[in-house]
Scaffold this motif. Structure first.
Motif, PDB file in Angstrom:
ATOM      1  N   SER A 203      -1.706 -10.202  -7.003  1.00 40.01           N
ATOM      2  CA  SER A 203      -2.607  -9.225  -6.388  1.00 40.01           C
ATOM      3  C   SER A 203      -1.935  -8.550  -5.197  1.00 40.01           C
ATOM      4  CB  SER A 203      -3.901  -9.902  -5.947  1.00 40.01           C
ATOM      5  OG  SER A 203      -4.596 -10.452  -7.044  1.00 40.01           O
ATOM      6  N   SER A 204      -1.205  -9.327  -4.416  1.00 36.24           N
ATOM      7  CA  SER A 204      -0.491  -8.752  -3.271  1.00 36.24           C
ATOM      8  C   SER A 204       0.615  -7.810  -3.745  1.00 36.24           C
ATOM      9  CB  SER A 204       0.092  -9.866  -2.401  1.00 36.24           C
ATOM     10  OG  SER A 204      -0.925 -10.718  -1.910  1.00 36.24           O
ATOM     11  N   ALA A 205       1.338  -8.223  -4.804  1.00 38.84           N
ATOM     12  CA  ALA A 205       2.407  -7.380  -5.337  1.00 38.84           C
ATOM     13  C   ALA A 205       1.848  -6.080  -5.903  1.00 38.84           C
ATOM     14  CB  ALA A 205       3.184  -8.138  -6.405  1.00 38.84           C
ATOM     15  N   TRP A 206       0.735  -6.154  -6.626  1.00 36.67           N
ATOM     16  CA  TRP A 206       0.158  -4.954  -7.208  1.00 36.67           C
ATOM     17  C   TRP A 206      -0.459  -4.061  -6.135  1.00 36.67           C
ATOM     18  CZ3 TRP A 206       0.109  -0.954  -9.646  1.00 36.67           C
ATOM     19  CH2 TRP A 206      -1.020  -0.265 -10.107  1.00 36.67           C
ATOM     20  N   ALA A 207      -1.026  -4.635  -5.091  1.00 37.85           N
ATOM     21  CA  ALA A 207      -1.550  -3.821  -3.987  1.00 37.85           C
ATOM     22  C   ALA A 207      -0.431  -3.001  -3.358  1.00 37.85           C
ATOM     23  CB  ALA A 207      -2.212  -4.717  -2.940  1.00 37.85           C
ATOM     24  N   LYS A 208       0.734  -3.634  -3.181  1.00 36.84           N
ATOM     25  CA  LYS A 208       1.894  -2.899  -2.638  1.00 36.84           C
ATOM     26  C   LYS A 208       2.390  -1.865  -3.644  1.00 36.84           C
ATOM     27  CE  LYS A 208       5.254  -2.086   0.292  1.00 36.84           C
ATOM     28  NZ  LYS A 208       6.023  -1.089  -0.498  1.00 36.84           N
ATOM     29  N   GLY A 209       2.419  -2.224  -4.938  1.00 36.89           N
ATOM     30  CA  GLY A 209       2.859  -1.287  -5.960  1.00 36.89           C
ATOM     31  C   GLY A 209       1.934  -0.088  -6.066  1.00 36.89           C
ATOM     32  N   LEU A 210       0.631  -0.322  -5.972  1.00 38.63           N
ATOM     33  CA  LEU A 210      -0.324   0.786  -6.024  1.00 38.63           C
ATOM     34  C   LEU A 210      -0.141   1.725  -4.845  1.00 38.63           C
ATOM     35  CD1 LEU A 210      -2.753   2.238  -7.182  1.00 38.63           C
ATOM     36  CD2 LEU A 210      -4.249   0.562  -6.068  1.00 38.63           C
ATOM     37  N   GLN A 211       0.136   1.173  -3.671  1.00 37.54           N
ATOM     38  CA  GLN A 211       0.382   2.023  -2.509  1.00 37.54           C
ATOM     39  C   GLN A 211       1.633   2.874  -2.719  1.00 37.54           C
ATOM     40  OE1 GLN A 211      -1.704   2.425   0.202  1.00 37.54           O
ATOM     41  NE2 GLN A 211      -0.299   4.145   0.522  1.00 37.54           N
ATOM     42  N   ASN A 212       2.639   2.302  -3.384  1.00 40.01           N
ATOM     43  CA  ASN A 212       3.848   3.075  -3.686  1.00 40.01           C
ATOM     44  C   ASN A 212       3.548   4.218  -4.647  1.00 40.01           C
ATOM     45  OD1 ASN A 212       5.336   1.353  -2.066  1.00 40.01           O
ATOM     46  ND2 ASN A 212       6.042   0.074  -3.767  1.00 40.01           N
ATOM     47  N   VAL A 213       2.662   3.969  -5.621  1.00 40.71           N
ATOM     48  CA  VAL A 213       2.259   5.028  -6.549  1.00 40.71           C
ATOM     49  C   VAL A 213       1.562   6.147  -5.794  1.00 40.71           C
ATOM     50  CG1 VAL A 213       0.751   5.590  -8.506  1.00 40.71           C
ATOM     51  CG2 VAL A 213       2.108   3.487  -8.542  1.00 40.71           C
ATOM     52  N   LYS A 214       0.666   5.779  -4.889  1.00 38.40           N
ATOM     53  CA  LYS A 214      -0.045   6.789  -4.093  1.00 38.40           C
ATOM     54  C   LYS A 214       0.925   7.586  -3.223  1.00 38.40           C
ATOM     55  CE  LYS A 214      -4.357   4.113  -3.799  1.00 38.40           C
ATOM     56  NZ  LYS A 214      -5.299   3.402  -2.889  1.00 38.40           N
ATOM     57  N   ASP A 215       1.889   6.887  -2.622  1.00 41.90           N
ATOM     58  CA  ASP A 215       2.849   7.569  -1.749  1.00 41.90           C
ATOM     59  C   ASP A 215       3.736   8.531  -2.542  1.00 41.90           C
ATOM     60  OD1 ASP A 215       1.846   6.200   0.407  1.00 41.90           O
ATOM     61  OD2 ASP A 215       3.385   4.636   0.368  1.00 41.90           O
ATOM     62  N   ALA A 216       4.069   8.160  -3.774  1.00 41.11           N
ATOM     63  CA  ALA A 216       4.967   8.995  -4.578  1.00 41.11           C
ATOM     64  C   ALA A 216       4.273  10.227  -5.131  1.00 41.11           C
ATOM     65  CB  ALA A 216       5.554   8.172  -5.724  1.00 41.11           C
ATOM     66  N   THR A 217       2.943  10.190  -5.250  1.00 45.17           N
ATOM     67  CA  THR A 217       2.217  11.298  -5.870  1.00 45.17           C
ATOM     68  C   THR A 217       1.408  12.123  -4.875  1.00 45.17           C
ATOM     69  OG1 THR A 217       0.395   9.767  -6.414  1.00 45.17           O
ATOM     70  CG2 THR A 217       2.067  10.142  -8.105  1.00 45.17           C
ATOM     71  N   ASN A 218       1.467  11.781  -3.591  1.00 48.25           N
ATOM     72  CA  ASN A 218       0.753  12.602  -2.612  1.00 48.25           C
ATOM     73  C   ASN A 218       1.658  13.729  -2.121  1.00 48.25           C
ATOM     74  OD1 ASN A 218       2.502  11.459  -0.752  1.00 48.25           O
ATOM     75  ND2 ASN A 218       0.991  10.093   0.147  1.00 48.25           N
ATOM     76  N   ALA A 219       1.164  14.505  -1.178  1.00 49.37           N
ATOM     77  CA  ALA A 219       1.897  15.688  -0.721  1.00 49.37           C
ATOM     78  C   ALA A 219       3.253  15.329  -0.119  1.00 49.37           C
ATOM     79  CB  ALA A 219       1.052  16.456   0.297  1.00 49.37           C
ATOM     80  N   ASP A 220       3.307  14.279   0.690  1.00 50.78           N
ATOM     81  CA  ASP A 220       4.580  13.890   1.311  1.00 50.78           C
ATOM     82  C   ASP A 220       5.589  13.434   0.266  1.00 50.78           C
ATOM     83  OD1 ASP A 220       3.591  14.488   3.800  1.00 50.78           O
ATOM     84  OD2 ASP A 220       2.916  12.425   4.218  1.00 50.78           O
TER      85      ASP A 220
END
Length: 239
Positions: free
Chosen positions: A148-165
């Motif tokens: 769960s901790s690994a996927w929470a970090k992975g999901l944040q990486n997905v969000k960071d890669a697909t947002n404006a920045d």
């Protein structure tokens, strides 16, 4: 000792069986909310000459973003020729680990419920069954925490890669002084957020279940016997 199958639904009324049924359901919700996910972000490019272009970022399970093309080769954007560009990042190991743990728990709950409802007389008459059940439960508590901790970090990486920045860092022309890139339509990530919540919920449910499984082992009965033994007072023999 009779070892045949004896259907008995009464364990479902007890914490040992009822929590196992809850674990079966929460495991389904955990991996079901992220496996098979597909989303799309729309990126608008505001060119300096007043013309706008649009990009589409499609991403899906298992989120190998570095293999997903954002721009096909030699595409013209804002009067610039852009080569093939992929999204950044790869969260596949985290989400596949998460889904794998969920599937294992789903299958183990089915096997455990079969034992509880059909072979409880064998389960309680042996030391091996409760001890194995407790050890597997303790291991799965730890695995739920880690995945769960690994996927929470992975999901944040997905969000960071697909947002404006993330798009600005990926698409070279977005760094130009007269070109502005902005995400104008976001994919609905609610189910992915729920998957993380269900992951930690599974950890809590399995941790609670560990206590009820522990009570079925000989370790608990021996501890209870040792604690109650010294407290007994000897009754004097009649004169």
């Amino acid at each position: 000792m009779m070892t045949g199958f004896r259907l008995n639904l009464s364990p479902l009324k007890e914490p040992l069986g009822f929590i196992k049924l809850v674990e079966w359901l929460t495991a389904i919700f955990a991996f079901g909310t992220c496996a098979g996910f597909s989303g799309r972000n729309i990126i608008s490019l505001f060119c300096g000459d007043g013309r706008n272009d649009t990009l589409t970022a499609n991403f899906h399970y298992p989120f190998r973003l570095s293999l997903i093309p954002l721009i096909e080769g030699n595409t013209s954007l804002c009067n610039h020729t852009v080569s093939t560009t992929h999204l950044m990042g790869d969260a596949s190991s985290a989400v596949e680990f998460f889904v794998g743990v969920g599937v294992v728990c789903f299958l183990y709950c089915m096997a455990a419920l079969l034992v509880y409802l059909g072979y409880m007389h064998v389960y309680k008459d042996s030391d091996f069954g409760p001890i194995l059940d407790f050890m597997v439960t303790a291991i799965l508590v730890f695995l739920w925490l880690v995945c769960s901790s690994a996927w929470a970090k992975g999901l944040q990486n997905v969000k960071d890669a697909t947002n404006a920045d993330g798009i600005d860092a990926t698409v070279a022309i977005c760094k130009g002084s007269n070109i502005t890139c902005a995400v104008t339509e976001f994919a609905n990530l609610r189910t992915l957020n729920l998957s993380v919540v269900f992951g930690y919920l599974n950890m809590l449910v399995w941790a609670g279940n560990a206590w009820f499984v522990y009570k079925e082992t000989r370790w608990h009965s021996q501890k209870f016997t040792s604690q109650s033994g010294p407290g007994r007072q000897q009754v004097p023999a009649p004169i």
